[in-house]
Design a protein around this motif. Structure first.
Motif, PDB file in Angstrom:
ATOM      1  N   MET A 113      -0.798   6.721 -18.654  1.00  0.00           N
ATOM      2  CA  MET A 113      -1.115   6.956 -17.240  1.00  0.00           C
ATOM      3  C   MET A 113      -0.536   5.844 -16.371  1.00  0.00           C
ATOM      4  SD  MET A 113      -4.926   8.638 -17.156  1.00  0.00           S
ATOM      5  CE  MET A 113      -5.769   7.537 -18.237  1.00  0.00           C
ATOM      6  N   LYS A 114      -0.668   4.584 -16.821  1.00  0.00           N
ATOM      7  CA  LYS A 114      -0.104   3.464 -16.055  1.00  0.00           C
ATOM      8  C   LYS A 114       1.412   3.638 -15.912  1.00  0.00           C
ATOM      9  CE  LYS A 114      -1.407  -0.722 -16.969  1.00  0.00           C
ATOM     10  NZ  LYS A 114      -2.045  -2.003 -17.381  1.00  0.00           N
ATOM     11  N   ALA A 115       2.061   4.046 -16.999  1.00  0.00           N
ATOM     12  CA  ALA A 115       3.522   4.220 -16.971  1.00  0.00           C
ATOM     13  C   ALA A 115       3.907   5.328 -15.991  1.00  0.00           C
ATOM     14  CB  ALA A 115       4.036   4.534 -18.371  1.00  0.00           C
ATOM     15  N   ALA A 116       3.177   6.440 -16.001  1.00  0.00           N
ATOM     16  CA  ALA A 116       3.507   7.573 -15.115  1.00  0.00           C
ATOM     17  C   ALA A 116       3.289   7.191 -13.654  1.00  0.00           C
ATOM     18  CB  ALA A 116       2.657   8.786 -15.490  1.00  0.00           C
ATOM     19  N   LEU A 117       2.154   6.556 -13.364  1.00  0.00           N
ATOM     20  CA  LEU A 117       1.854   6.166 -11.971  1.00  0.00           C
ATOM     21  C   LEU A 117       2.852   5.109 -11.495  1.00  0.00           C
ATOM     22  CD1 LEU A 117      -2.040   6.011 -12.243  1.00  0.00           C
ATOM     23  CD2 LEU A 117      -0.726   7.699 -10.949  1.00  0.00           C
ATOM     24  N   ALA A 118       3.225   4.182 -12.378  1.00  0.00           N
ATOM     25  CA  ALA A 118       4.185   3.138 -12.015  1.00  0.00           C
ATOM     26  C   ALA A 118       5.530   3.754 -11.650  1.00  0.00           C
ATOM     27  CB  ALA A 118       4.343   2.143 -13.174  1.00  0.00           C
ATOM     28  N   ARG A 119       5.953   4.731 -12.460  1.00  0.00           N
ATOM     29  CA  ARG A 119       7.220   5.425 -12.195  1.00  0.00           C
ATOM     30  C   ARG A 119       7.193   6.091 -10.818  1.00  0.00           C
ATOM     31  NH1 ARG A 119       7.439   7.019 -17.408  1.00  0.00           N
ATOM     32  NH2 ARG A 119       6.331   8.947 -16.963  1.00  0.00           N
ATOM     33  N   SER A 120       6.105   6.797 -10.531  1.00  0.00           N
ATOM     34  CA  SER A 120       6.031   7.536  -9.262  1.00  0.00           C
ATOM     35  C   SER A 120       5.918   6.606  -8.066  1.00  0.00           C
ATOM     36  CB  SER A 120       4.830   8.484  -9.282  1.00  0.00           C
ATOM     37  OG  SER A 120       4.984   9.430 -10.299  1.00  0.00           O
ATOM     38  N   ALA A 121       5.227   5.470  -8.249  1.00  0.00           N
ATOM     39  CA  ALA A 121       4.998   4.562  -7.125  1.00  0.00           C
ATOM     40  C   ALA A 121       6.116   3.540  -6.976  1.00  0.00           C
ATOM     41  CB  ALA A 121       3.657   3.850  -7.295  1.00  0.00           C
ATOM     42  N   GLY A 122       7.051   3.514  -7.917  1.00  0.00           N
ATOM     43  CA  GLY A 122       8.143   2.541  -7.866  1.00  0.00           C
ATOM     44  C   GLY A 122       7.664   1.135  -8.137  1.00  0.00           C
ATOM     45  N   LEU A 123       6.654   1.018  -9.013  1.00  0.00           N
ATOM     46  CA  LEU A 123       6.093  -0.286  -9.361  1.00  0.00           C
ATOM     47  C   LEU A 123       6.248  -0.533 -10.851  1.00  0.00           C
ATOM     48  CD1 LEU A 123       2.740  -0.141  -7.345  1.00  0.00           C
ATOM     49  CD2 LEU A 123       4.647  -1.709  -6.913  1.00  0.00           C
ATOM     50  N   SER A 124       6.045  -1.777 -11.259  1.00  0.00           N
ATOM     51  CA  SER A 124       6.003  -2.099 -12.684  1.00  0.00           C
ATOM     52  C   SER A 124       4.621  -1.704 -13.229  1.00  0.00           C
ATOM     53  CB  SER A 124       6.254  -3.605 -12.832  1.00  0.00           C
ATOM     54  OG  SER A 124       5.608  -4.091 -13.953  1.00  0.00           O
ATOM     55  N   PRO A 125       4.530  -1.265 -14.486  1.00  0.00           N
ATOM     56  CA  PRO A 125       3.220  -0.872 -15.031  1.00  0.00           C
ATOM     57  C   PRO A 125       2.162  -1.987 -14.928  1.00  0.00           C
ATOM     58  CG  PRO A 125       4.969  -0.162 -16.498  1.00  0.00           C
ATOM     59  CD  PRO A 125       5.629  -1.006 -15.441  1.00  0.00           C
ATOM     60  N   ASP A 126       2.607  -3.246 -14.899  1.00  0.00           N
ATOM     61  CA  ASP A 126       1.600  -4.320 -14.805  1.00  0.00           C
ATOM     62  C   ASP A 126       1.057  -4.472 -13.378  1.00  0.00           C
ATOM     63  OD1 ASP A 126       3.565  -5.737 -13.479  1.00  0.00           O
ATOM     64  OD2 ASP A 126       3.900  -7.185 -15.094  1.00  0.00           O
ATOM     65  N   ALA A 127       1.581  -3.681 -12.436  1.00  0.00           N
ATOM     66  CA  ALA A 127       1.024  -3.646 -11.080  1.00  0.00           C
ATOM     67  C   ALA A 127       0.057  -2.478 -10.906  1.00  0.00           C
ATOM     68  CB  ALA A 127       2.147  -3.556 -10.046  1.00  0.00           C
ATOM     69  N   ILE A 128      -0.223  -1.778 -11.996  1.00  0.00           N
ATOM     70  CA  ILE A 128      -1.132  -0.621 -11.966  1.00  0.00           C
ATOM     71  C   ILE A 128      -2.311  -0.894 -12.890  1.00  0.00           C
ATOM     72  CG2 ILE A 128      -1.371   1.869 -12.328  1.00  0.00           C
ATOM     73  CD1 ILE A 128       0.892   1.545 -10.468  1.00  0.00           C
ATOM     74  N   GLY A 129      -3.510  -0.799 -12.366  1.00  0.00           N
ATOM     75  CA  GLY A 129      -4.718  -0.888 -13.191  1.00  0.00           C
ATOM     76  C   GLY A 129      -5.332   0.495 -13.319  1.00  0.00           C
ATOM     77  N   VAL A 130      -5.642   0.902 -14.543  1.00  0.00           N
ATOM     78  CA  VAL A 130      -6.391   2.145 -14.755  1.00  0.00           C
ATOM     79  C   VAL A 130      -7.542   1.838 -15.703  1.00  0.00           C
ATOM     80  CG1 VAL A 130      -6.373   4.513 -15.614  1.00  0.00           C
ATOM     81  CG2 VAL A 130      -4.367   3.634 -14.408  1.00  0.00           C
ATOM     82  N   LYS A 131      -8.742   2.090 -15.253  1.00  0.00           N
ATOM     83  CA  LYS A 131      -9.933   1.883 -16.067  1.00  0.00           C
ATOM     84  C   LYS A 131     -10.696   3.202 -16.130  1.00  0.00           C
ATOM     85  CE  LYS A 131     -11.171  -1.047 -13.022  1.00  0.00           C
ATOM     86  NZ  LYS A 131     -10.116  -0.460 -12.175  1.00  0.00           N
ATOM     87  N   ALA A 132     -11.501   3.349 -17.164  1.00  0.00           N
ATOM     88  CA  ALA A 132     -12.279   4.579 -17.287  1.00  0.00           C
ATOM     89  C   ALA A 132     -13.701   4.232 -17.679  1.00  0.00           C
ATOM     90  CB  ALA A 132     -11.666   5.501 -18.330  1.00  0.00           C
TER      91      ALA A 132
END
Ligand SMILES: [Zn+2]
Length: 158
Positions: A113-132
């Protein structure tokens, strides 16, 4: 200039719909009800980004009444939102999101999920936090009737 935004979304669980969360398809016999793919995590992220820029919410840009967004891939919506931000001279800095779901098990899919959101947002995966988290069996989410998501986003205008 930096700005912060917040987003929230909830969708009802139904049978015989694909479950897509954070751009990742889960192998379940249930999904979420909605006009698009009903990816509540990505919708919360979109609203956080739009809110940070002081722009209208996701329903303004992608109305339920528009057949163009029927069963749409919400990653496309997120890409459009980031383009809208850039048109207003803003860039995303980081995003943090929390999924609230009693089922399915989210943790094994967080990296994807982090990888997919990072791709769409044009960010690195380490700039995306996903918690559940679960809802501890309480209320609609706890009974497995819905899945919700919260997100915050930081954006900058360099
Ligand atoms: Zn939604």
């Amino acid at each position: 200039m930096i700005r912060i935004g917040h987003g929230y979304d909830i969708h009802r669980i139904v049978a015989a719909r694909p479950l897509v969360l954070g751009g990742v398809r889960f192998e379940t016999d249930f999904g979420l009800l909605g006009h698009s793919d009903a990816d509540c995590l990505t919708h919360a992220v979109c609203d956080a980004l739009l809110g940070a820029a002081g722009l209208p919410d996701i329903g303004h840009y992608f109305p339920d009444s528009d057949p163009a967004w029927k069963d749409a891939d919400s990653q496309l919506l997120l890409q459009r939102v980031v383009a809208e931000l850039r048109a207003h001279h803003f860039s995303p800095v980081n995003i943090d999101a929390t999924l609230v779901a009693e089922k399915p098990r989210i943790k094994p899919m967080i990296g994807a999920m982090k990888a997919a959101l990072a791709r769409s947002a044009g960010l690195s995966p380490d700039a995306i936090g996903v918690k559940a988290t679960t809802h501890e069996g309480v209320g609609e989410i706890g009974r497995g009737e819905a899945i919700a998501a919260y997100a915050v986003a930081l954006i900058e205008r360099p």
